[in-house]
Design an enzyme around this catalytic site. Structure first.
Site, mmCIF file in Angstrom:
data_model
loop_
_atom_site.group_PDB
_atom_site.id
_atom_site.type_symbol
_atom_site.label_atom_id
_atom_site.label_comp_id
_atom_site.label_asym_id
_atom_site.label_seq_id
_atom_site.Cartn_x
_atom_site.Cartn_y
_atom_site.Cartn_z
ATOM 1 N N ARG A 43 0.899 -1.525 0.043
ATOM 2 C CA ARG A 43 -0.076 0.116 0.007
ATOM 3 C C ARG A 43 0.799 1.034 0.234
ATOM 4 O O ARG A 43 0.517 2.015 -0.931
ATOM 5 C CB ARG A 43 -0.599 0.157 1.031
ATOM 6 C CG ARG A 43 -0.592 0.114 3.098
ATOM 7 C CD ARG A 43 -1.972 -0.393 3.689
ATOM 8 N NE ARG A 43 -0.794 -1.353 4.693
ATOM 9 C CZ ARG A 43 -1.774 -1.789 5.783
ATOM 10 N NH1 ARG A 43 -2.785 -1.598 5.846
ATOM 11 N NH2 ARG A 43 -1.445 -1.564 7.186
ATOM 12 N N ILE A 44 1.591 1.130 0.719
ATOM 13 C CA ILE A 44 2.725 2.369 0.772
ATOM 14 C C ILE A 44 3.737 2.271 -0.713
ATOM 15 O O ILE A 44 3.035 3.759 -1.348
ATOM 16 C CB ILE A 44 3.960 2.355 1.870
ATOM 17 C CG1 ILE A 44 3.109 2.106 3.169
ATOM 18 C CG2 ILE A 44 5.110 3.634 1.317
ATOM 19 C CD1 ILE A 44 4.243 2.225 4.547
ATOM 20 N N ASP B 174 7.637 -7.080 -7.890
ATOM 21 C CA ASP B 174 6.524 -7.161 -6.622
ATOM 22 C C ASP B 174 6.830 -8.771 -7.133
ATOM 23 O O ASP B 174 5.654 -8.776 -8.592
ATOM 24 C CB ASP B 174 5.285 -6.491 -6.013
ATOM 25 C CG ASP B 174 4.626 -7.114 -5.537
ATOM 26 O OD1 ASP B 174 4.629 -8.049 -4.954
ATOM 27 O OD2 ASP B 174 4.278 -5.798 -4.430
ATOM 28 N N ARG C 91 11.479 -2.077 6.449
ATOM 29 C CA ARG C 91 11.951 -2.372 7.764
ATOM 30 C C ARG C 91 13.554 -2.446 8.131
ATOM 31 O O ARG C 91 14.104 -3.169 6.827
ATOM 32 C CB ARG C 91 11.603 -3.723 8.245
ATOM 33 C CG ARG C 91 9.503 -4.172 8.978
ATOM 34 C CD ARG C 91 9.811 -2.989 10.731
ATOM 35 N NE ARG C 91 8.558 -3.203 11.437
ATOM 36 C CZ ARG C 91 7.792 -1.298 10.606
ATOM 37 N NH1 ARG C 91 7.908 -1.126 9.913
ATOM 38 N NH2 ARG C 91 6.529 -1.784 11.203
ATOM 39 N N ASP D 190 15.284 4.968 7.420
ATOM 40 C CA ASP D 190 14.609 6.101 8.349
ATOM 41 C C ASP D 190 14.258 4.849 9.333
ATOM 42 O O ASP D 190 13.861 4.613 10.582
ATOM 43 C CB ASP D 190 12.807 6.144 7.748
ATOM 44 C CG ASP D 190 12.287 6.760 8.967
ATOM 45 O OD1 ASP D 190 12.897 7.898 9.639
ATOM 46 O OD2 ASP D 190 11.287 6.258 8.808
ATOM 47 N N GLU E 273 16.569 -0.740 15.928
ATOM 48 C CA GLU E 273 15.904 -0.224 15.790
ATOM 49 C C GLU E 273 16.313 1.039 15.939
ATOM 50 O O GLU E 273 16.754 2.740 15.791
ATOM 51 C CB GLU E 273 13.995 0.076 16.540
ATOM 52 C CG GLU E 273 13.617 1.643 16.304
ATOM 53 C CD GLU E 273 13.671 1.270 14.615
ATOM 54 O OE1 GLU E 273 12.934 1.813 14.305
ATOM 55 O OE2 GLU E 273 12.707 0.071 13.508
ATOM 56 N N HIS F 193 13.692 7.147 12.442
ATOM 57 C CA HIS F 193 11.750 6.508 12.481
ATOM 58 C C HIS F 193 10.867 7.536 12.193
ATOM 59 O O HIS F 193 9.872 6.989 13.787
ATOM 60 C CB HIS F 193 11.666 5.202 13.065
ATOM 61 C CG HIS F 193 10.697 4.207 12.508
ATOM 62 N ND1 HIS F 193 10.641 2.680 12.963
ATOM 63 C CD2 HIS F 193 9.942 4.061 11.213
ATOM 64 C CE1 HIS F 193 9.299 1.769 12.461
ATOM 65 N NE2 HIS F 193 9.651 3.325 11.497
ATOM 66 N N ILE F 194 10.769 8.673 11.245
ATOM 67 C CA ILE F 194 9.880 9.403 11.569
ATOM 68 C C ILE F 194 9.206 9.740 9.748
ATOM 69 O O ILE F 194 8.221 10.410 9.868
ATOM 70 C CB ILE F 194 11.196 10.465 11.483
ATOM 71 C CG1 ILE F 194 11.813 11.124 10.431
ATOM 72 C CG2 ILE F 194 11.308 10.759 12.740
ATOM 73 C CD1 ILE F 194 11.859 12.685 9.765
#
Length: 351
Positions: A187-188, A207, A268, A291, A296, A315-316
């Site tokens: 979706r992103i 994909d 991720r 990001d 993390e 991670h913003i």
């Protein structure tokens, strides 16, 4: 898997709806920190002030172990959750005989439920499509800046503190005619593709689940992953993290990137072999916009903090600040649909 916006629940699930014009829907809230609720729903949870919806407490719970939380769960028809919420066990659900809905102000609500939730008739809604918007916006902004060589120009300007002749220093800078490779038509990934559509860019995608007809509808060129890495000026990563995608961006694939290419990761950290990425970045041959990382929060001595060709953010890209209210409005809309006896607009299929 999350259904697309506008999907409806099955008739048998819809028949389990509570509330409607005949009664009141009682809801409980859980998230951490509890102050997150004010960002989601406004001061005093104003977005949740819906006729027919009744809160069972005034401060979101962070655990179900507290007696007040257990009493609220026993009476709740709806559980409103967000990140930091505790997982529910079978024992928790045994103590929640009225619970029929879990509304999650994030990407995937099913992770908070045990496997028995489906048999118990619990329906889940998430805000994944809405949370995808700021991630895609961040990604598109990074693509534009990377093609303009903005990060490299910033470093050069700070170092020289003198006039920079951009035509001499950056003859290949600019977005016109560049090739962007999108890994994952999630979706992103799809929102990124749609936002890039009005720009003079060549967009290609990898994909394995994207068929030719859908690729044509999106206006992208489907390629094998090695071809995409070899032929893209910018590669942006958007697959979900699972057993088949962990470490999918290997040393061999990174070596295929053209000199001067930029790798963007808002998915991720574990999607990339980070050791291989560090080795490639140390050469200075490519740039990276990260990001997300593994772990993390990186250790203080990580080279990713200091390598000049790395633009690192904590991670913003996901919903933050004013964007969080969009997720709260989604939850409020779903709660109102429950009160009216309507099916969820954004149902999430439970395993």
């Amino acid at each position: 898997m999350t259904s697309a916006p506008g999907s409806t629940t099955s008739p048998e699930r819809a028949s389990a709806a509570v509330g409607g014009a005949k009664g009141t829907v009682d809801f409980a809230m859980t998230m951490s920190p509890p102050e997150l609720a004010a960002h989601l729903f406004g001061t005093g949870f104003e977005a949740l002030r819906i006729d027919g919806a009744r809160p069972l407490h005034t401060v979101p719970f962070t655990t179900f172990e507290h007696p007040d939380a257990r009493r609220a769960l026993e009476r709740a028809d709806v559980l409103i959750t967000a990140w930091g919420a505790p997982r529910l066990s079978d024992a928790d659900l045994d103590r929640a005989p009225r619970l029929r809905y879990l509304l999650y102000a994030g990407g995937q609500g099913a992770i908070l439920l045990p496997e028995s939730a489906r048999e118990r008739g619990i329906q889940v809604s998430n805000a994944g499509w809405l949370n995808a918007i700021p991630v895609a916006e961040f990604t598109v902004a990074m693509i534009v800046l990377a093609n303009k060589r903005a990060f490299e120009a910033n470093r050069m300007y700070r170092r020289r503190r003198a006039r920079i002749d951009r035509e001499i220093e950056f003859p290949r800078a600019g977005n016109r005619g560049k090739t962007v490779g999108v890994v994952g038509a999630s979706r992103i990934g799809r929102i990124v593709i749609e936002r890039l559509r009005g720009m003079d860019l060549n967009v290609q995608v990898y994909d394995p689940f994207l068929d030719a007809a859908e690729a044509a509808r999106l206006g992208v060129t489907p390629l094998a992953l090695d071809e995409l890495m070899r032929s893209s000026d910018i590669v942006t990563l958007h697959p979900p993290l699972n057993t088949s995608t962990a470490g999918m961006i290997t040393a061999e694939l990174l070596a295929l990137l053209p000199d001067g290419a930029t790798l963007i990761n808002t998915s991720r950290g574990a999607i990339i072999d980070q050791t291989a990425l560090l080795d490639e970045l140390r050469t200075g041959r490519i740039e990276a916009i990260l990001d997300v990382t593994v772990p993390e929060v990186l250790p203080r001595d990580s080279e990713l903090y200091t390598l000049p060709n790395v633009f690192l953010t904590p991670h913003i890209s996901g919903s933050m600040g004013t964007e969080i209210r969009r997720l709260g409005e989604h939850v409020a809309t779903e709660l109102e649909r429950i009160v009216l006896g309507q099916p969820l607009a954004f149902p999430e299929e439970l395993p």
